[in-house]
Design an enzyme around this catalytic site. Structure first.
Site, PDB file in Angstrom:
ATOM      1  CG  ASP A 190     -27.846   8.372  12.091  1.00 47.13           C
ATOM      2  OD1 ASP A 190     -28.496   7.874  13.021  1.00 47.13           O
ATOM      3  OD2 ASP A 190     -26.746   7.923  11.704  1.00 47.13           O
ATOM      4  CG  ASP A 241     -23.368   4.781  19.752  1.00 44.84           C
ATOM      5  OD1 ASP A 241     -24.057   4.231  18.873  1.00 44.84           O
ATOM      6  OD2 ASP A 241     -23.785   5.706  20.463  1.00 44.84           O
TER       7      ASP A 241
END
Length: 260
Positions: free
Chosen positions: A131, A12
């Protein structure tokens, strides 16, 4: 022939650095993406995922130069996501060294982008990132209930049901789904097994489970009970709590097919 289960570290990236938080917030620095990419390639990762987590919320494109630098160190498949809004964005990242394109926000905003990219580059290049967050009416991790899709790096609820969106994504041409439980992310308490199993059993494309890995048993659970095809993790690998070879040997000892 049984397909080997895949173990996938995730970078990330925010402002050129790898970061990691809990439930998508409280980010802390976890290292240099080029150095980590090389390490994971050498350790036996099956693939690497690179997500520019603020590209969509900042309304900018993924930083191409960093992607090129990471790709130059790898001899494993490389998936890149963040800020991809068009076929041209996808083309630039594939030319920079990505093997697959991961899209989330742009796909929700304009679902036809999945179809456009898959028709030009092939469905094997398109990973639909979802998500997922359980609603306040559905907090029980041992039930399915309604789970909502979030965009912009987990910042914006969409009102879209996760299962409905996964099925729609497959219909549009996604070749794989990266399913991240926002509730489990960074907690190290285990993956959302029930959600992963529910989505996995409802589509015909591979599911990469993400969010919650804390020990090798969690990988085993999501790859068996959760029916995932691959397990993605960040913290346990970045901070070397459980190196990739350790996890793979544990899975192999428990009769799971993995590439050692």
């Amino acid at each position: 022939m049984t397909l080997a289960k895949r173990i996938i570290p995730c970078l990330d990236v925010d402002k050129g650095r790898v970061v990691k938080g809990v439930n998508f917030v409280d980010l802390q620095d976890a290292g240099d993406p080029v150095e980590l990419g090389l390490r994971y390639s050498c350790e036996g990762a099956d693939e690497l995922v690179y997500l520019d987590i603020t590209a969509s919320s900042d309304a900018r494109n993924t930083i191409i130069e960093t992607v090129k630098q990471v790709a130059s160190q790898l001899d494993i498949p490389f998936t890149v996501g963040g800020g991809i809004r068009s076929v041209e964005d996808a083309r630039l990242l594939l030319e920079a060294g990505a093997d697959k394109i991961c899209i989330n926000t742009a796909a929700v905003n304009r679902p036809s982008i999945i179809e456009e990219i898959s028709q030009i580059f092939g469905s094997q290049c398109v990973v639909l990132a979802i998500d997922a967050k359980r609603t306040s009416q559905n907090p029980d991790m041992k039930q399915i209930g309604y789970t909502e899709v979030y965009t912009h790096g987990g910042r914006i609820p969409t009102g879209i049901d996760v299962l409905d969106w996964a099925i729609r994504g497959e219909e549009l041409g996604a070749g794989e789904i990266l399913l991240t439980s926002m509730d489990c992310d960074g907690t190290k308490n285990g993956y959302d097994i029930f959600l992963t199993r529910h989505v996995s059993s409802s589509v015909n494309i591979p599911i990469i489970a993400s969010g919650g890995a804390g020990n090798p048993l969690h990988f085993l659970q999501v790859l068996t009970t959760g029916m995932a095809d691959a397990a993605l993790a960040a913290s346990v690998f970045h901070f070397e709590q459980f190196p990739i070879p350790h996890v793979k040997h544990f899975l192999s000892e428990n009769n799971l097919e993995v590439r050692l």
